[in-house]
Scaffold this active site. Structure first.
Site, PDB file in Angstrom:
ATOM      1  N   GLU A   1      22.196  69.263  48.745  1.00 58.46           N
ATOM      2  CA  GLU A   1      21.831  68.310  47.868  1.00 58.46           C
ATOM      3  C   GLU A   1      20.540  67.162  47.687  1.00 58.46           C
ATOM      4  OE1 GLU A   1      24.539  68.989  49.957  1.00 58.46           O
ATOM      5  OE2 GLU A   1      25.907  68.694  48.745  1.00 58.46           O
TER       6      GLU A   1
ATOM      7  N   PHE B   1      39.986  63.301  52.602  1.00 55.95           N
ATOM      8  CA  PHE B   1      39.212  64.201  52.479  1.00 55.95           C
ATOM      9  C   PHE B   1      38.050  63.878  51.311  1.00 55.95           C
ATOM     10  CE2 PHE B   1      38.397  68.521  51.638  1.00 55.95           C
ATOM     11  CZ  PHE B   1      37.442  68.776  52.697  1.00 55.95           C
ATOM     12  N   GLN B   2      36.107  64.519  52.307  1.00 58.49           N
ATOM     13  CA  GLN B   2      35.141  64.105  51.365  1.00 58.49           C
ATOM     14  C   GLN B   2      35.291  62.525  50.254  1.00 58.49           C
ATOM     15  OE1 GLN B   2      34.887  67.780  49.365  1.00 58.49           O
ATOM     16  NE2 GLN B   2      33.694  68.671  51.651  1.00 58.49           N
TER      17      GLN B   2
ATOM     18  N   LYS C   1      37.824  62.068  40.361  1.00 59.00           N
ATOM     19  CA  LYS C   1      37.871  63.844  40.135  1.00 59.00           C
ATOM     20  C   LYS C   1      39.120  63.221  38.664  1.00 59.00           C
ATOM     21  CE  LYS C   1      39.436  68.434  40.909  1.00 59.00           C
ATOM     22  NZ  LYS C   1      39.236  69.704  42.221  1.00 59.00           N
TER      23      LYS C   1
ATOM     24  N   MET D   1       0.057  64.441  62.053  1.00 58.48           N
ATOM     25  CA  MET D   1      -0.245  62.255  61.874  1.00 58.48           C
ATOM     26  C   MET D   1       0.805  61.650  63.284  1.00 58.48           C
ATOM     27  SD  MET D   1      -1.476  60.224  59.879  1.00 58.48           S
ATOM     28  CE  MET D   1      -2.052  59.846  57.972  1.00 58.48           C
TER      29      MET D   1
END
Lengths: 574, 163
Positions: free
Chosen positions: A51, A113-114, A163, A482
């Site tokens: 993502e 969940f999630q 949802k 760097m």
């Protein structure tokens, strides 16, 4: 009247809003939306492999096009994976809308969940965020999201969508809202005329003026106006890293970019100026160095659309809150037909600047000889040459980023695409994907290092799926350049975890995805490799270029010093 | 210097957390905070007292104004204003102290709003200084519990903070 489910409203809204590509990754809470996207073909969804890449790809598109990028992720880990990309866009004021699935409303707060409170997680790194509380609000909330993301000082907007808001069984009236009004949000449309007059008076009277312009000129689409204004006045101009290309770098009036690794002449000119005209720049600490020693003899005009940027770190003598384009246009009309008061002083100023330029000419780095490893700087120069300075160049973060900014020359805005504010390693490759998808005819080059590239290299798979032909120039010095440079300078060369043992064989890795990789180990291998790499615009080619690991980026401002206090090489300083 | 900033903001979930989050995120300081809906149920009024030099206060008001949920704000300390805070204190009230608490409460124009055989609950309103002074006066008697609302305020005269 049309009745649509929440999910169909989202798909339909994206069509009506003119969104062409959406970058995302499906998951439970977003599945109704994915199903709605599946049942239409106007909005194309690009499936990334992580993502974070979706946000960077949408961000790259936004930086190149000036239009908001769109991301779709699921709840929980999908949304938290997007956080780095949202922060990247926030720091550089990039318009982006991130649609996040969320668990069903009745489960919110139950540690379902999630489930993650993504509104809470992203609160400090968004321009604004919304939670959908009823499916019927979807069209208006989405319109507000795009409106907020792309107006005023742009930035990312998160929309959290439980949802049940997208359930296919619940249908509500859909009308595309052409306009939205928000009583609490009215971005300024023009600057204060009196203040602009004051600024122009100072400009006409200045003896050692310099323009210092930033990303706000690019996002504010004010580059043409800026070029006119700077040309009319004949003043020198330096830009920030984010402002590169707003004024053609090949023009003599352009001193390059300024700050920690900015050009010698830019930093010297800033330090000695009697007037600094800052437009769409925010006096970032990587620009100003020590603010108490910053531009000791200069009056400061500061134009910015965000009032909180003005006088935040450096106090402005003439603050102007307004959009760059309209303020610049007013300045142009006030300057027209007027003479500057001290043309002879400006002439002397230019002589001084030219003498700074001469001091460093030919001393920037030592080119390699045949048989030797390449210098990273000359690789960038060669890439610039083969792409005629016209490519979209994305970078990751580190030495290669600074070399890319220093040695690729940009005459157009929206072409140098880099994570300036947040400094996000892993940004460059997915950003390049997002650009290439919308600009298939152009060369899109990701200049990276082996450290950064490994942070997002899973996106090779996305490129394979969609045939995205970006060029990847890997400046391979076998270490985090760097970090290593700072360790050389500040930690007696104790290279704590700045080197990469067990680097993969990039050639094999790239070939595993079915792409071409070319290894370049010596000076003489570079040109043929570049010719091969850029032969076909649609082909992804990875150049694994071994460069001298001892090279440092110079100039480099001395910590806590003034703009003019710089290391110029390993042995010289100002 | 201490400033009292009053904010009209959208009465939306999450609006308060944006304001509070801003102070934490930018390292500004909140001394008191007070928030409730106004006569217009779509608007909340939030009053915050904070401390900072002019530069910091300028940044605070600019950043607050930038929050999308903030509709309007005023720094009350820039002009004449009325500042009030309500406090309820439970103090020990036994023997001689019982009269002493009553007398002190009267001097401060506080009211005793609840009574048990061993304690008084005193309600007092005023600016923060007055409330502090009352607490000081009560300290020898024995303070058991303090509940303060935080400062609320309004401009004097014709000035009105509204849409």
């Amino acid at each position: 009247m049309e009745l649509l489910s929440g999910a169909d409203m989202i798909a339909r809204f994206l069509q009506d809003e003119g969104v062409e590509y959406i970058y995302g990754y499906p998951g439970g809470a977003a599945l109704h939306i994915y199903d709605a996207l599946f049942r239409q073909d106007k909005v194309k969804h690009i499936l990334v492999r992580h993502e974070q890449a979706a946000t960077h790809a949408a961000d790259g598109y936004a930086r190149a096009s000036g239009k908001p990028g769109t991301v779709l992720v699921t709840s929980g880990p999908g949304a938290t994976n997007a956080v780095t990309g949202i922060a990247t866009a926030y720091m550089d004021s990039i318009p982006m809308v991130v649609l996040c699935g969320q668990v069903m409303s009745h489960l919110i707060g139950d540690d379902a969940f999630q489930e993650t409170d993504i509104i809470g997680v992203t609160r400090p790194i968004v321009k604004h965020s919304f939670s959908i509380r009823h499916p019927s609000e979807i069209p208006e909330v989405l319109k507000k999201a795009y409106y907020l993301a792309s107006t005023g000082r742009p930035g990312p907007v998160v929309v959290d969508i439980p949802k049940d808001m997208t359930a296919p069984t619940e249908r509500y009236e859909y009308v595309y809202p052409k306009k939205v009004k928000m009583r609490s949000y009215n971005p300024v449309t023009r600057g204060h005329t009196g203040q602009i007059k004051k600024a122009v008076e100072l400009m006409l009277k200045a003896k050692r003026p310099v323009f210092y312009t930033g990303g706000g000129v690019v996002t504010g689409r004010a580059c043409e106006g800026l070029t006119d204004l700077v040309k009319q006045l004949g003043f020198p101009i330096t830009t920030t890293l984010m402002g590169i290309g707003a004024f053609p770098q090949s023009d003599d009036q352009c001193l390059g970019w300024l700050g920690m690794h900015g050009s010698y002449e830019s930093n010297m000119a800033m330090h000695h100026a009697d007037l600094v005209i800052a437009i769409g720049a925010r006096f970032d600490d990587r620009v100003t160095n020590n603010t108490s020693k910053f531009c000791p003899t200069a009056k400061i005009v500061h134009v910015d659309i965000d009032p909180s940027s003005v006088s935040k770190t450096v106090r402005a003598d003439v603050p102007i809150v307004g959009p760059a384009a309209s303020v610049i246009n007013e300045m142009i009309s006030l300057v027209q037909g007027k003479e500057i008061a001290h043309p002879e002083a400006l002439g002397e100023w230019w002589q001084k600047i030219d003498s700074w330029r001469d001091e460093r000419r030919g001393k920037l780095y030592e080119p390699s000889e045949p048989g030797e490893a390449l210098k990273p700087q000359e690789v960038i120069e060669a890439v610039c040459k083969i792409t005629r300075g016209e490519a979209f160049v994305t970078t990751d973060v580190g030495q290669h980023q600074m070399f890319a900014a220093q040695y690729y020359h940009f005459d157009k805005p929206n072409r140098f695409i880099t994570s300036g504010g947040l400094g996000t390693m892993g940004f460059g490759f997915p950003a390049a994907m997002g650009i290439k998808k919308s600009y298939p005819q152009d060369d899109v080059v990701c200049i990276t290092g082996e450290g950064s590239f490994q942070m997002m290299m899973q996106e090779l798979s996305t490129c394979k799926q969609y045939g995205i032909g970006v060029k990847i120039v890997n400046l391979n010095n076998g270490s985090l350049g760097m970090v290593r440079q700072w360790q050389d300078l500040n930690y007696k060369s104790r290279h704590a975890h700045s080197y990469m043992e067990s680097l993969p064989d990039f050639q094999k890795l790239i070939e595993a995805y079915g792409f071409t990789a070319i290894k370049v180990e010596r000076h003489e291998d570079l040109e043929p490799a570049l010719e091969r790499a850029f032969a076909d615009n649609n082909e992804l080619v990875f150049l694994d270029i071994y460069v001298d690991p001892r090279e440092h980026v110079y100039p480099m401002q001395v910590p806590l010093g003034a703009m003019r206090d710089m290391l110029l090489s390993k042995t010289e300083r100002t | 210097m201490r400033h009292i900033i009053s904010i009209l903001m959208e009465n939306e979930p999450g609006a308060l957390s944006r304001v509070v989050g801003l102070f934490a995120q930018r390292n500004y300081n909140i001394e008191t905070l007070n928030v409730a809906p106004t006569e217009d149920p779509t608007l909340s009024r939030l009053t915050v007292t904070t401390v900072g030099d002019d530069r910091v206060i300028e940044q605070i008001t600019k950043h607050l104004n930038k929050l999308i949920d903030v509709v309007k704000l005023v720094d009350l300390t820039e002009g004449n204003h009325i500042e009030r805070e309500l406090m309820m204190v439970k103090v020990k009230a036994l023997g001689a102290a019982r009269d002493e608490v009553k007398r002190t409460a009267d001097i401060f124009r506080a009211q005793i709003v609840d009574v048990t055989p061993s304690l008084y609950t005193v309600q007092i309103t005023g600016d923060a200084g007055k409330l502090d002074a009352f607490l000081q006066a009560m300290a020898p008697v024995g303070i058991l519990e303090v509940a303060r609302t935080g400062v609320s305020g309004i401009a004097r005269g014709d000035k009105v903070l509204s849409l």
